[in-house]
Design a protein around this motif. Sequence first.
Motif, PDB file in Angstrom:
ATOM      1  N   ASN A   3       0.829  -1.206   0.000  1.00 36.50           N
ATOM      2  CA  ASN A   3       0.000   0.000   0.000  1.00 36.50           C
ATOM      3  C   ASN A   3       0.865   1.258   0.000  1.00 36.50           C
ATOM      4  N   ASN A  39      -6.946  11.011  -4.160  1.00 35.38           N
ATOM      5  CA  ASN A  39      -7.834  11.713  -5.096  1.00 35.38           C
ATOM      6  C   ASN A  39      -7.186  12.913  -5.780  1.00 35.38           C
ATOM      7  N   ALA A  87     -10.068  -1.137  -2.867  1.00 34.66           N
ATOM      8  CA  ALA A  87      -9.690  -2.105  -3.907  1.00 34.66           C
ATOM      9  C   ALA A  87      -9.530  -1.396  -5.254  1.00 34.66           C
ATOM     10  N   ASN A  88     -10.391  -0.422  -5.535  1.00 37.17           N
ATOM     11  CA  ASN A  88     -10.273   0.315  -6.800  1.00 37.17           C
ATOM     12  C   ASN A  88      -8.950   1.063  -6.913  1.00 37.17           C
ATOM     13  N   TYR A  89      -8.395   1.481  -5.794  1.00 41.89           N
ATOM     14  CA  TYR A  89      -7.086   2.141  -5.799  1.00 41.89           C
ATOM     15  C   TYR A  89      -5.939   1.124  -5.764  1.00 41.89           C
ATOM     16  N   GLY A  90      -6.268  -0.167  -5.695  1.00 39.31           N
ATOM     17  CA  GLY A  90      -5.234  -1.202  -5.643  1.00 39.31           C
ATOM     18  C   GLY A  90      -4.669  -1.415  -4.244  1.00 39.31           C
ATOM     19  N   LYS A 124      -4.599  -3.104  -0.442  1.00 40.62           N
ATOM     20  CA  LYS A 124      -4.978  -4.398   0.142  1.00 40.62           C
ATOM     21  C   LYS A 124      -5.183  -4.273   1.648  1.00 40.62           C
ATOM     22  N   LYS A 136       2.226   1.722  -3.435  1.00 40.09           N
ATOM     23  CA  LYS A 136       1.161   2.202  -4.320  1.00 40.09           C
ATOM     24  C   LYS A 136       0.952   3.718  -4.155  1.00 40.09           C
ATOM     25  N   HIS A 154     -16.114   0.147  -1.875  1.00 41.16           N
ATOM     26  CA  HIS A 154     -15.085  -0.637  -2.561  1.00 41.16           C
ATOM     27  C   HIS A 154     -13.946   0.242  -3.047  1.00 41.16           C
ATOM     28  N   ALA A 155     -13.817   1.422  -2.465  1.00 43.67           N
ATOM     29  CA  ALA A 155     -12.846   2.393  -2.944  1.00 43.67           C
ATOM     30  C   ALA A 155     -11.423   1.879  -2.811  1.00 43.67           C
TER      31      ALA A 155
END
Lengths: 368, 368
Positions: free
Chosen positions: B17, B208, B234-237, B239, B20, B231-232
């Motif tokens: 994370n 954002n 997961a949408n950003y990748g 975990k 990312k 589900h935000a």
Amino acid sequence: MPRPIRAVVNPTAILGNVNKIKQLLGAGQVMPVVKANAYGHGLERVLEGLKNSDALAILEIDGAARLRQLGWTKPIVLLEGCFDEADLHKATELHCDWVVHNQAQLEDLEKLAALNNSFKPRIFLKMNTGMNRLGLQAPEMPAAITWLDEFTSRLGWPTPVLMTHFANADEAEPRTRQPMAQAQFNNLMRFKPAHWQSSLGNSAGSLNFPELAGDIARPGIAVYGATPGPHAAANYGLKPAMTFISQIIAIQHIEAGDRVGYGSRWQADRAGRIAVVACGYADGYPRHAPDGTPTFVEGHVAPVVGRVSMDMMTIDITSIPDARVGSAVELWGEHIPVDVVADRCGTIGYELLCAIAPRVPFQVVSKD
Amino acid sequence: MPRPIRAVVNPTAILGNVNKIKQLLGAGQVMPVVKANAYGHGLERVLEGLKNSDALAILEIDGAARLRQLGWTKPIVLLEGCFDEADLHKATELHCDWVVHNQAQLEDLEKLAALNNSFKPRIFLKMNTGMNRLGLQAPEMPAAITWLDEFTSRLGWPTPVLMTHFANADEAEPRTRQPMAQAQFNNLMRFKPAHWQSSLGNSAGSLNFPELAGDIARPGIAVYGATPGPHAAANYGLKPAMTFISQIIAIQHIEAGDRVGYGSRWQADRAGRIAVVACGYADGYPRHAPDGTPTFVEGHVAPVVGRVSMDMMTIDITSIPDARVGSAVELWGEHIPVDVVADRCGTIGYELLCAIAPRVPFQVVSKD
């Protein structure tokens, strides 16, 4: 200095609450529930206040060990019984009694008997009378009772206790709760052998229907001076055992139209003073506390304004000129019942008391 | 065996994370927020996953001491600064940097300078750009910046950082949040001396509007794999770093018309199987979780039915024949994002993660 937040526990309030419940119950025994580290108060902080109780009920076997370590010698009852064989050994070592709420736990007693321990536990046989959570169903009861009665008398164990749990004893509406509790009581009592004792009364049951509490009542939250309903605890003469306080760490002067906090939830309709309090949801204060939830500052009620954030919350102190950086802010306790805060937040005092975060320091102060 | 509930922390997820977020930010530095014991995950359990970070931000000075003890040698920033003089000493002993958010804290710097410590902290000057919580107001800024710039360069302290906090970066609606964040950014930047760095991006801001995050972003919840919105994350990748699991401890067979739990909230419209799970609000699961809140059992989603009680909750396993006493139940984690549970309960993942109760045992399992 760590952050200026703390939870203050008053064992004298607990002592008074137990006595008050004893009065209500008359001849019945009182077995306060101390699970979840005494509803968040801390076992070691409340034990002095529980000294007049007949027994203690707990869920966590580590908590039972802690109670013995702290010098509690009267009975301890494990409310969900033993989870596996290791638990059975530990429970007997600790001289605990326990609840049996399913067939597998009944069968475990045979294993234990084979070990010939010197300690003979008292078994609380739990029936499901409508809560549909734990307990044997009515059709299983006659065989279980016959077996357990024979088993315990053969081994010289104490006579078991028949127990159940009220599902609706805390309903606000007496006309609803009374017949439901009575039905659960009747449902249990038709199975009770005359020589067994019974255990029914949780807090709401003990306070609202002491006549249905059975021989051994198990009050929980009431012992800590709270009970569902905004001012119910005080009406029963119970005193809060916990005061949750912090301080003002900053003051913002705002103009009409200014917004406060995350999501800009609250907007000022006039100029005023907003105090930032060192308490947030990561301390255990509910994040969803709406605008208007009361706090107590310098002798006055100050409402929450704006969303509670992780480490801070904001209150309106426009009408409290004495409020300054460093002023104490009571979040709940003597002046603001925890149940009032809970009611505003759509929950019950239990949840708030149990949710005090580990980062909040505790203090013990005994006072009448 | 203690109760079969536990929280499993995965440091590898945290590592991923942070990477990312670094990718998203480009050249900017990343300073993860680890207040509230790393959002409930435990400082000692997450530190390995944070090793690629440039600095850590925290609130509690005891937590800063713990980080040093655990071997963290890179910068630590105290997010609310020092509360009193004892804090000033402790902060410099621990080689911490800190935030100054009001005049009194600015004046404290003079006291500290008089002591001639060898450690020279970096000061983060906080401006209130619309959150109305902590920070200097716009009219106070020019004098404060001039003074602090002169003061730090005279003493050879590092150049300060100008910071603020977004109030609405997590609004679901991009058309609302974008202009509000931009306005706060502009409001801050008009004061920034060219040689100072800036710090703006919290989690939502960093994800954002990475272009508004400033030189040093301060992501919090995103580091732990959660972020507001079902589900935000997961949408950003991202975990999830925590999986909260327990087991089924009892199963009740019910008939159409039967009710379950306190207040008899849920009523069955057909016969079925209800599993009792060893997890309640005294473990940190929200009491107000409505019927239908998902859990994950034997490869299937099982909905909460009936009110969550203190130590137990009930789920409908009628359509999951493999579910049995002893089956693992994921409350949130890999299969059920904490933000989905939070969304059902009208809150955000942060509150749930921070609220895991002390009685829940933790475990560390690293996996990709």
